[in-house]
Design a protein around this motif. Structure first.
Motif, PDB file in Angstrom:
ATOM      1  N   GLY A 667       0.797  -1.216   0.000  1.00 16.73           N
ATOM      2  CA  GLY A 667       0.000   0.000   0.000  1.00 16.73           C
ATOM      3  C   GLY A 667       0.829   1.264   0.000  1.00 16.73           C
ATOM      4  N   SER A 668       2.147   1.147   0.116  1.00 15.94           N
ATOM      5  CA  SER A 668       3.021   2.324   0.101  1.00 15.94           C
ATOM      6  C   SER A 668       3.124   2.868  -1.314  1.00 15.94           C
ATOM      7  CB  SER A 668       4.410   1.978   0.626  1.00 15.94           C
ATOM      8  OG  SER A 668       4.338   1.484   1.940  1.00 15.94           O
ATOM      9  N   ASP A 669       3.417   4.177  -1.429  1.00 18.85           N
ATOM     10  CA  ASP A 669       3.572   4.843  -2.726  1.00 18.85           C
ATOM     11  C   ASP A 669       4.942   4.458  -3.280  1.00 18.85           C
ATOM     12  OD1 ASP A 669       3.747   6.452  -4.926  1.00 18.85           O
ATOM     13  OD2 ASP A 669       3.138   8.290  -3.897  1.00 18.85           O
ATOM     14  N   THR A 670       4.980   3.588  -4.279  1.00 12.01           N
ATOM     15  CA  THR A 670       6.252   3.075  -4.792  1.00 12.01           C
ATOM     16  C   THR A 670       7.081   4.160  -5.478  1.00 12.01           C
ATOM     17  OG1 THR A 670       5.139   2.373  -6.833  1.00 12.01           O
ATOM     18  CG2 THR A 670       5.354   0.744  -5.068  1.00 12.01           C
ATOM     19  N   GLU A 671       6.421   5.095  -6.173  1.00 12.31           N
ATOM     20  CA  GLU A 671       7.172   6.169  -6.822  1.00 12.31           C
ATOM     21  C   GLU A 671       7.843   7.060  -5.786  1.00 12.31           C
ATOM     22  OE1 GLU A 671       7.927   6.796  -9.910  1.00 12.31           O
ATOM     23  OE2 GLU A 671       6.952   4.955 -10.579  1.00 12.31           O
ATOM     24  N   LYS A 672       7.135   7.287  -4.707  1.00 10.35           N
ATOM     25  CA  LYS A 672       7.721   8.098  -3.638  1.00 10.35           C
ATOM     26  C   LYS A 672       8.907   7.383  -2.988  1.00 10.35           C
ATOM     27  CE  LYS A 672       6.331  10.785   0.398  1.00 10.35           C
ATOM     28  NZ  LYS A 672       5.204  11.102   1.315  1.00 10.35           N
ATOM     29  N   VAL A 673       8.773   6.087  -2.816  1.00  7.96           N
ATOM     30  CA  VAL A 673       9.892   5.310  -2.272  1.00  7.96           C
ATOM     31  C   VAL A 673      11.111   5.430  -3.180  1.00  7.96           C
ATOM     32  CG1 VAL A 673      10.696   2.977  -1.755  1.00  7.96           C
ATOM     33  CG2 VAL A 673       8.422   3.703  -1.032  1.00  7.96           C
ATOM     34  N   LYS A 674      10.907   5.320  -4.503  1.00  9.24           N
ATOM     35  CA  LYS A 674      12.004   5.419  -5.447  1.00  9.24           C
ATOM     36  C   LYS A 674      12.685   6.778  -5.371  1.00  9.24           C
ATOM     37  CE  LYS A 674      13.018   5.063 -10.405  1.00  9.24           C
ATOM     38  NZ  LYS A 674      12.453   4.798 -11.744  1.00  9.24           N
ATOM     39  N   LYS A 675      11.880   7.834  -5.315  1.00 11.14           N
ATOM     40  CA  LYS A 675      12.464   9.175  -5.261  1.00 11.14           C
ATOM     41  C   LYS A 675      13.273   9.384  -3.970  1.00 11.14           C
ATOM     42  CE  LYS A 675       8.893  11.379  -8.107  1.00 11.14           C
ATOM     43  NZ  LYS A 675       7.801  12.389  -8.153  1.00 11.14           N
ATOM     44  N   LEU A 676      12.728   8.899  -2.876  1.00 12.02           N
ATOM     45  CA  LEU A 676      13.444   9.071  -1.606  1.00 12.02           C
ATOM     46  C   LEU A 676      14.782   8.330  -1.621  1.00 12.02           C
ATOM     47  CD1 LEU A 676      10.536   8.733   0.990  1.00 12.02           C
ATOM     48  CD2 LEU A 676      11.832  10.788   0.425  1.00 12.02           C
ATOM     49  N   LEU A 677      14.803   7.117  -2.132  1.00  9.11           N
ATOM     50  CA  LEU A 677      16.033   6.348  -2.164  1.00  9.11           C
ATOM     51  C   LEU A 677      17.085   6.992  -3.069  1.00  9.11           C
ATOM     52  CD1 LEU A 677      14.664   2.675  -2.276  1.00  9.11           C
ATOM     53  CD2 LEU A 677      15.639   3.889  -0.327  1.00  9.11           C
ATOM     54  N   ALA A 679      17.258  10.169  -3.831  1.00 16.69           N
ATOM     55  CA  ALA A 679      17.708  11.408  -3.185  1.00 16.69           C
ATOM     56  C   ALA A 679      18.729  11.130  -2.086  1.00 16.69           C
ATOM     57  CB  ALA A 679      16.500  12.151  -2.617  1.00 16.69           C
ATOM     58  N   ILE A 680      18.495  10.070  -1.329  1.00 15.86           N
ATOM     59  CA  ILE A 680      19.451   9.710  -0.269  1.00 15.86           C
ATOM     60  C   ILE A 680      20.792   9.335  -0.871  1.00 15.86           C
ATOM     61  CG2 ILE A 680      19.945   7.990   1.512  1.00 15.86           C
ATOM     62  CD1 ILE A 680      16.928   7.929   2.086  1.00 15.86           C
ATOM     63  N   ALA A 681      20.789   8.546  -1.963  1.00 15.67           N
ATOM     64  CA  ALA A 681      22.045   8.141  -2.601  1.00 15.67           C
ATOM     65  C   ALA A 681      22.773   9.341  -3.183  1.00 15.67           C
ATOM     66  CB  ALA A 681      21.770   7.101  -3.679  1.00 15.67           C
ATOM     67  N   ASP A 682      22.029  10.245  -3.841  1.00 13.70           N
ATOM     68  CA  ASP A 682      22.667  11.415  -4.456  1.00 13.70           C
ATOM     69  C   ASP A 682      23.267  12.358  -3.418  1.00 13.70           C
ATOM     70  OD1 ASP A 682      22.017  10.461  -6.941  1.00 13.70           O
ATOM     71  OD2 ASP A 682      20.151  11.644  -7.112  1.00 13.70           O
ATOM     72  N   SER A 683      22.730  12.366  -2.227  1.00 13.21           N
ATOM     73  CA  SER A 683      23.206  13.314  -1.214  1.00 13.21           C
ATOM     74  C   SER A 683      24.441  12.814  -0.460  1.00 13.21           C
ATOM     75  CB  SER A 683      22.091  13.600  -0.203  1.00 13.21           C
ATOM     76  OG  SER A 683      21.728  12.408   0.496  1.00 13.21           O
ATOM     77  N   VAL A 726      29.515   3.335   4.206  1.00 15.68           N
ATOM     78  CA  VAL A 726      28.544   4.007   3.334  1.00 15.68           C
ATOM     79  C   VAL A 726      27.175   3.337   3.426  1.00 15.68           C
ATOM     80  CG1 VAL A 726      27.988   4.552   0.932  1.00 15.68           C
ATOM     81  CG2 VAL A 726      30.327   4.864   1.792  1.00 15.68           C
ATOM     82  N   VAL A 727      27.136   1.996   3.426  1.00 20.80           N
ATOM     83  CA  VAL A 727      25.861   1.277   3.555  1.00 20.80           C
ATOM     84  C   VAL A 727      25.187   1.627   4.879  1.00 20.80           C
ATOM     85  CG1 VAL A 727      24.846  -1.016   3.810  1.00 20.80           C
ATOM     86  CG2 VAL A 727      26.532  -0.590   2.016  1.00 20.80           C
ATOM     87  N   SER A 728      25.959   1.716   5.940  1.00 18.11           N
ATOM     88  CA  SER A 728      25.380   2.085   7.233  1.00 18.11           C
ATOM     89  C   SER A 728      24.811   3.495   7.208  1.00 18.11           C
ATOM     90  CB  SER A 728      26.461   1.964   8.316  1.00 18.11           C
ATOM     91  OG  SER A 728      25.973   2.394   9.559  1.00 18.11           O
ATOM     92  N   ASP A 729      25.562   4.433   6.606  1.00 18.32           N
ATOM     93  CA  ASP A 729      25.069   5.817   6.530  1.00 18.32           C
ATOM     94  C   ASP A 729      23.760   5.893   5.743  1.00 18.32           C
ATOM     95  OD1 ASP A 729      27.274   6.594   7.946  1.00 18.32           O
ATOM     96  OD2 ASP A 729      28.417   7.266   6.196  1.00 18.32           O
ATOM     97  N   ILE A 730      23.695   5.175   4.629  1.00 21.01           N
ATOM     98  CA  ILE A 730      22.483   5.205   3.795  1.00 21.01           C
ATOM     99  C   ILE A 730      21.305   4.566   4.522  1.00 21.01           C
ATOM    100  CG2 ILE A 730      21.477   4.288   1.672  1.00 21.01           C
ATOM    101  CD1 ILE A 730      24.165   4.729   0.317  1.00 21.01           C
ATOM    102  N   ASN A 731      21.561   3.474   5.268  1.00 18.97           N
ATOM    103  CA  ASN A 731      20.473   2.850   6.038  1.00 18.97           C
ATOM    104  C   ASN A 731      19.919   3.790   7.094  1.00 18.97           C
ATOM    105  OD1 ASN A 731      20.338   0.393   4.692  1.00 18.97           O
ATOM    106  ND2 ASN A 731      21.972  -0.520   5.951  1.00 18.97           N
ATOM    107  N   PHE A 732      20.808   4.537   7.762  1.00 17.55           N
ATOM    108  CA  PHE A 732      20.341   5.524   8.726  1.00 17.55           C
ATOM    109  C   PHE A 732      19.443   6.574   8.049  1.00 17.55           C
ATOM    110  CE2 PHE A 732      23.897   4.250  11.594  1.00 17.55           C
ATOM    111  CZ  PHE A 732      23.125   4.039  12.727  1.00 17.55           C
ATOM    112  N   GLU A 733      19.865   7.041   6.878  1.00 22.96           N
ATOM    113  CA  GLU A 733      19.081   8.069   6.175  1.00 22.96           C
ATOM    114  C   GLU A 733      17.759   7.509   5.667  1.00 22.96           C
ATOM    115  OE1 GLU A 733      19.678  11.264   5.958  1.00 22.96           O
ATOM    116  OE2 GLU A 733      21.479  11.013   7.198  1.00 22.96           O
ATOM    117  N   ILE A 734      17.767   6.230   5.222  1.00 21.38           N
ATOM    118  CA  ILE A 734      16.504   5.621   4.768  1.00 21.38           C
ATOM    119  C   ILE A 734      15.501   5.551   5.903  1.00 21.38           C
ATOM    120  CG2 ILE A 734      15.490   3.444   3.986  1.00 21.38           C
ATOM    121  CD1 ILE A 734      17.969   3.005   2.287  1.00 21.38           C
ATOM    122  N   ASP A 735      15.938   5.089   7.048  1.00 23.34           N
ATOM    123  CA  ASP A 735      15.029   5.008   8.205  1.00 23.34           C
ATOM    124  C   ASP A 735      14.493   6.384   8.569  1.00 23.34           C
ATOM    125  OD1 ASP A 735      13.975   3.406  10.587  1.00 23.34           O
ATOM    126  OD2 ASP A 735      15.112   5.027  11.574  1.00 23.34           O
TER     127      ASP A 735
END
Length: 773
Positions: A667-677, A679-683, A726-735
């Motif tokens: 039920g989550s907005d998949t497009e929004k999930v994609k954009k957030l991920l 954005a986190i990677a680009d930052s 880097v994986v740890s930093d990205i996981n923190f930002e995803i949460d």
């Protein structure tokens, strides 16, 4: 003598060519041997003359042996040349005949010279044996000679006390040196002593003030300095007075041909005071302060007192038996004084040996102390029974041996501590040497083990030389030992020469140190300036180091006299055994060469081999050391790295890809999930986003999971070493981003559907359970 000959043989292999250096030849040596033989037949030579004869014959024997070696080598060459010319035949050239005749005459002359040298060698050996036999007989007669015992001496002195009084009066008034001192000189000496007391008191006050200004000691050097000042404070006045008195008597005796007894006393007192101060420095604690030599026990206090008594006894013994005082006393009085002095000296030495033994508790030390005590008691008993020559002989050997053993122990411990400090990087000069050799803190000094062997053998040689000199070993025996060291001996078909072996060890140690310096210069200077990549530089440095070690071993074997033809035979004989028994080691060795040349991995690479994952720390010729993320070292044989699959995250590029799986609730907005991920990677600064060096980050919808919609963020990072960070930093930002945007990360859920429910029967009311809704 042995040490001197050992060093000469070690440093100058041509020392054996000492044939005519002193103008000696067979004629002069034969005449000298005739004279020595005539002297020995008369049997009227004393021990000193016999020692001179033995020394001459040792020199002549060395000359004869060198002559024999030289002439035998010449004969071998002449025989080879005659064999080339062959037997005389008709019609041969006159030049060939003349050459054959000349070689024959030269061979005859050489054989004559060789026989003369052999005769000289035999005569010197026989005469040396005769001289040693006569010397032993003379020494035995001297050592077993008996004089009056101590009881007879006491009775003699008891019945003739006037001799003591007369001798003492004569010595004081005529031979002590006091008769040359006027009343004015005594006044001048008293004035100078008073000035010295005042000056010493002033210095003592200055030292006391200096001590009060000192800060609390922080190191052993501070404690040593503080104890030194306290010791000076105790002895400065006495030392000043003694030095002034010594100077006064020196000036007073200027122009005299002989040194009087009072001058000897004045010169010796300052030395005695210095020795007493030195003993206090190490064994008496500073007042109200910590002593630099650690805690001073009651045993150390007793040892300090005994050592002081020993110093005083040695000085008194010198005055009694080595000055004009010994000539002034009657013989019974002198011998009785010597017996009484020996009692005090022996008791004090035995006491000191047992006090020293308390610091080291071991069975061997106990046996050693008992043996030393027994020998001291034997020495004293011989003195009291009248065997004074035997007493002096045993005492000199015992004291000399103990001194030699003590110096050996001192230098052995000192050198071992210095080499250990060099190996463990302790101390300033040791640290500078290690930096010069290019060694890291955890690395051992190359060639140090061989240097330890050389130092140990040198100390053993020095100890053996000292003991032989103390025990008066015949020079012929010493010369034979030197000959064995220089010329060696034969075992089977191998010629073993200890001197050459030691030379080889020295050369090996020096070449290994030079190789380490060269490798450091190659790695830090030349290779750093080249355009080679890091892995290639390390491979070149490693291979160069191994080649240098191989060259050093070959040169050292050549210097040690190794016959490489015999070595090749041994290597061929062992090749089958090596092929079967050491095939794994050879396999790893060859694999190490492949790794160094091909460089599929290099130091610092992040690799995975089997179940081991970590960084390559060192590639050696047999194995590779990998340090895991738990900081544990895994030693992997090189054959595994060549024969099995190896994952190298940093083979040609340090960048790499990171994958971050993440699931979201249905039920989550998949497009929004994609954009957030994205954005986190680009930052993130470590993620490559330009699309030129590596693809841009992407988000993939991987699957519909049992409990979540599964996505995966894939991105390339600049340094694969930092992948986990880097994986740890990205996981923190995803949460953080999902929480802010109301996106749920689900956990596994299960729905339970019950088709039939039959409640259990119960005889008790109220025990029925209602079915679940």
């Amino acid at each position: 003598m042995l040490l001197l000959g050992f060093l000469i043989a070690l440093m100058t292999p041509l020392a054996q060519a000492q044939t005519d250096a002193n103008g000696e030849n067979s004629a002069t040596i034969s005449k000298s041997l005739d004279r020595i033989e005539a002297t020995l037949k008369q049997r009227n030579s004393d021990v000193q003359d016999l020692d001179e004869h033995i020394s001459s014959m040792t020199r002549y024997r060395t000359w004869a042996q060198s002559c024999i070696d030289r002439e035998e080598q010449a004969l071998v060459k002449l025989d080879a040349q005659l064999e080339v010319l062959g037997e005389a035949v008709k019609g041969e050239s006159k030049d060939v005949s003349r050459q054959r005749d000349s070689l024959g005459q030269e061979k005859s002359k050489t054989e004559k010279t060789l026989s003369t040298c052999q005769v000289i060698l035999q005569r010197t050996s026989q005469l040396a044996a005769d001289a040693n036999a006569i010397k032993k007989a003379r020494l035995a007669a001297e050592l077993t000679a008996r004089g009056p015992n101590v009881i007879a001496l006491m009775l003699d002195n008891w019945h003739n006390p006037a001799a003591w009084v007369e001798a003492s009066k004569s010595f004081v008034l005529e031979n002590s040196g006091l008769e040359d001192i006027s009343f004015r000189d005594l006044l001048l000496l008293a004035f100078a002593a008073g000035v010295a007391v005042a000056g010493g008191g002033y210095l003592r006050k200055r030292i006391r003030n200096r001590l009060q200004r000192l800060d609390a000691p922080q190191s052993s050097s501070d404690l040593f300095y503080r104890s030194l000042l306290f010791t000076l404070q105790r002895y400065v006045q006495a030392l000043m007075v003694a030095l002034v008195a010594a100077g006064f008597f020196y000036l007073e005796a200027a122009g005299r041909d002989t040194v009087s007894f009072i001058n000897i006393v004045a010169y010796g007192v300052p030395l005695v005071i210095l020795l007493l101060a030195f003993i206090d420095l190490f064994f008496k604690p500073a007042e109200t302060e910590q002593h630099f030599a650690a805690k001073v026990s009651a045993t150390a206090t007793q040892l300090r007192r005994r050592l002081k008594v020993l110093v005083v006894l040695i000085f008194v013994g010198y005055l009694l038996f080595s000055t004009i005082l010994a000539q002034s006393l009657p013989e019974p009085a002198l011998l009785l004084t010597r017996a009484i002095y020996g009692v005090f000296m022996i008791i004090n030495l035995i006491w000191i040996s047992w006090l020293i033994g308390r610091f080291q508790h071991s069975g061997r030390q106990l046996v050693f102390r008992l043996a030393v005590s027994v020998l001291f008691i034997i020495t004293l008993s011989a003195e009291l029974l009248g065997y004074r020559n035997l007493s002096v002989y045993v005492f000199q050997i015992l004291i000399g041996s103990l001194t030699a053993l003590g110096l050996y122990k001192l230098f052995s411990d000192l050198l071992r501590d210095q080499l250990d400090s060099l190996d463990q990087d302790k101390g300033r000069w040791q640290h500078r040497i290690r930096n010069l050799l290019g060694l890291k803190p955890d690395q051992r000094v190359p060639g140090l083990v061989w240097l330890r062997v050389v130092v140990t053998l040198f100390l053993w040689g020095a100890l053996a030389s000292a003991l032989m000199l103390i025990w008066q070993v015949p020079e012929a025996t010493i010369e034979n030992l030197i000959g064995y060291l220089r010329n060696g001996f034969t075992i089977g078909s191998f010629d073993i020469r200890p001197v050459n072996i030691l030379q080889g060890i020295l050369v090996l140690s020096a070449l290994l140190a030079i190789n380490s310096l060269f490798r450091k210069w190659l790695e830090q200077e030349w290779l750093n300036r080249s355009q080679m990549e890091r892995g290639a530089r390390e491979s070149v440095a490693t291979i160069s180091g191994y080649i240098g070690v191989a060259i050093a071993i070959v040169i050292a074997l050549g210097v040690s006299g190794m016959d490489f033809s015999k070595l090749a035979i041994i290597a061929g004989a062992l090749s089958v055994g090596i092929g079967f028994g050491l095939q794994n080691i050879v396999n790893n060795f060859v694999s190490g060469l492949i790794l160094l040349f091909e460089r599929p991995i290099k130091t610092g690479d992040w690799i995975i081999v089997g179940t081991t994952e970590g960084y390559v720390k060192k590639i050696s010729i047999r194995s590779t050391r990998i340090q895991t993320f738990d900081r544990s070292d895994v030693i992997v044989p090189n054959s595994e790295l060549v024969a099995s699959s190896v994952t190298n995250w940093m083979f040609q590029d340090i960048s790499g890809r990171a994958r971050i799986p993440v699931g979201v609730a249905y039920g989550s907005d998949t497009e929004k999930v994609k954009k957030l991920l994205l954005a986190i990677a680009d930052s993130h600064p470590e993620v490559i986003t330009d699309g030129f060096l590596a693809p841009k980050p992407i988000v993939l919808f991987m699957a519909f999971g049992d409990s979540s919609l599964n996505f995966e963020l894939r991105c390339h990072i600049r340094n694969i070493d930092r992948r986990l960070t880097v994986v740890s930093d990205i996981n923190f930002e995803i949460d953080k981003a999902f929480r802010a945007n109301g996106i749920e990360i689900p956990f596994p859920q299960r729905d339970l559907h019950v088709r039939d429910w039959s409640p259990p029967s119960s005889d008790k009311p109220g025990d029925d359970l209602a079915p679940p809704s």
